[in-house]
Design a protein around this motif. Sequence first.
Motif, PDB file in Angstrom:
ATOM      1  N   LYS A 140       0.839  -1.201   0.000  1.00  0.00           N
ATOM      2  CA  LYS A 140       0.000   0.000   0.000  1.00  0.00           C
ATOM      3  C   LYS A 140       0.874   1.251   0.000  1.00  0.00           C
ATOM      4  N   ILE A 141       0.590   2.183  -0.909  1.00  0.00           N
ATOM      5  CA  ILE A 141       1.341   3.442  -0.978  1.00  0.00           C
ATOM      6  C   ILE A 141       0.730   4.432   0.005  1.00  0.00           C
ATOM      7  N   VAL A 142       1.581   5.008   0.857  1.00  0.00           N
ATOM      8  CA  VAL A 142       1.086   5.948   1.869  1.00  0.00           C
ATOM      9  C   VAL A 142       1.596   7.363   1.666  1.00  0.00           C
ATOM     10  N   SER A 143       2.658   7.511   0.864  1.00  0.00           N
ATOM     11  CA  SER A 143       3.219   8.847   0.650  1.00  0.00           C
ATOM     12  C   SER A 143       3.917   8.907  -0.699  1.00  0.00           C
ATOM     13  N   ILE A 144       3.675   9.995  -1.427  1.00  0.00           N
ATOM     14  CA  ILE A 144       4.361  10.241  -2.704  1.00  0.00           C
ATOM     15  C   ILE A 144       4.884  11.669  -2.680  1.00  0.00           C
ATOM     16  N   TYR A 175      -3.013  10.203 -10.177  1.00  0.00           N
ATOM     17  CA  TYR A 175      -3.057   9.036 -11.062  1.00  0.00           C
ATOM     18  C   TYR A 175      -2.463   7.797 -10.390  1.00  0.00           C
ATOM     19  N   LEU A 176      -1.313   7.957  -9.736  1.00  0.00           N
ATOM     20  CA  LEU A 176      -0.663   6.814  -9.095  1.00  0.00           C
ATOM     21  C   LEU A 176      -1.490   6.281  -7.917  1.00  0.00           C
ATOM     22  N   TYR A 177      -2.086   7.171  -7.162  1.00  0.00           N
ATOM     23  CA  TYR A 177      -2.952   6.734  -6.066  1.00  0.00           C
ATOM     24  C   TYR A 177      -4.261   6.144  -6.585  1.00  0.00           C
ATOM     25  N   GLY A 178      -4.671   6.590  -7.767  1.00  0.00           N
ATOM     26  CA  GLY A 178      -5.985   6.190  -8.250  1.00  0.00           C
ATOM     27  C   GLY A 178      -7.093   6.848  -7.462  1.00  0.00           C
ATOM     28  N   ARG A 179      -6.811   8.031  -6.920  1.00  0.00           N
ATOM     29  CA  ARG A 179      -7.763   8.756  -6.084  1.00  0.00           C
ATOM     30  C   ARG A 179      -7.694  10.250  -6.381  1.00  0.00           C
ATOM     31  N   LYS A 180      -8.763  10.933  -6.074  1.00  0.00           N
ATOM     32  CA  LYS A 180      -8.763  12.391  -6.182  1.00  0.00           C
ATOM     33  C   LYS A 180      -8.124  12.997  -4.937  1.00  0.00           C
ATOM     34  N   ILE A 229       6.414   5.814  -1.394  1.00  0.00           N
ATOM     35  CA  ILE A 229       6.714   4.995  -0.224  1.00  0.00           C
ATOM     36  C   ILE A 229       5.549   4.054   0.043  1.00  0.00           C
ATOM     37  N   GLY A 230       5.845   2.749   0.015  1.00  0.00           N
ATOM     38  CA  GLY A 230       4.845   1.735   0.289  1.00  0.00           C
ATOM     39  C   GLY A 230       5.169   0.958   1.543  1.00  0.00           C
ATOM     40  N   LEU A 231       4.253   0.132   1.992  1.00  0.00           N
ATOM     41  CA  LEU A 231       4.464  -0.652   3.211  1.00  0.00           C
ATOM     42  C   LEU A 231       5.469  -1.780   3.004  1.00  0.00           C
ATOM     43  N   LYS A 232       5.731  -2.171   1.746  1.00  0.00           N
ATOM     44  CA  LYS A 232       6.677  -3.249   1.461  1.00  0.00           C
ATOM     45  C   LYS A 232       7.960  -2.754   0.790  1.00  0.00           C
TER      46      LYS A 232
END
Length: 310
Positions: A140-144, A175-180, A229-232
Amino acid sequence: MRVGVIGAGAMGQNHLRIYNEMGNIDLVGVCDIDQARARAMAKRYNTEAYFNHKELLKQELDGVSIVVPTTLHTRVAIDSIDAGTHLLVEKPVADTIENADTIINAAHDADVKLMVGHIERYNPAVIKLKEIIDSGMIGKIVSISSRRVGPFNPRIRDVGIIMDLGVHDIDVISYLYGRKINEVYTIAGSDIHSFEDHATILLRCNNNLSGMIETNWLTPNKIRTLTAIGLKGVAYLDYIKQTVELHDESWIRMARVEPREPLRNELEYFIKAITNGSEIISNGETSRHALQVVTAAIESYQKGKAIEIK
């Protein structure tokens, strides 16, 4: 496929060059209010010169690239739609949300394809990073965060750094999050330009996902990077080198990215969308959201407070 280019400035000339190199394209004409420039480009690419975009649009085009100043997007885009021509408008889609809605609604009503030139979506490194994120490889991506800095380009006079450069990473992060993006806070200033020339933009998406953009026209060397930054694991992207480097607790490895000119990818995507009716990933709605965030980011630094985006 019959296409034309409206606007023969630096970016418009790149559109002309690539269309000219594409084997399935009939480059019908180029239009610019600078008649000498229009004639020079027409001669270079063995096409016709026009000085009024409405005359070019009379030539039964399948598609047109609109590469004019942002304040002219609405008028030229509506004329293209009225002519029944599919259109690629350089980013941002318009200068205001109201004008963006005018273009989007007109294209929808006329059943005309509208693509917006958010070029970094077509950067091979961004395409690869999107695949990696969607696969769950780094969790899961938490920060870009991104850095888009470099020296000032004197041809940019009508907008500030947020509209000109910050919009790229605003769109890519969404776009990378796939969210607004639903909230923005900006610190910015103007030291060498009539509009803001340096900015730090903080973004919030749903579920406390964060984004941070550093951008300026003050740095001597050009840097275009992004970190996810992702959890893995963590992904380090370089827009210019078109590389993606992955770090986790066991490995540092390079993703396989085939370097290619992003604008060529973008224009080929546009032609395929016209030909095959495929979905456009940088459409009017996604560009409207990027413009909405840009507008809020500018309001934020002017008012000195976070702005919610609804």
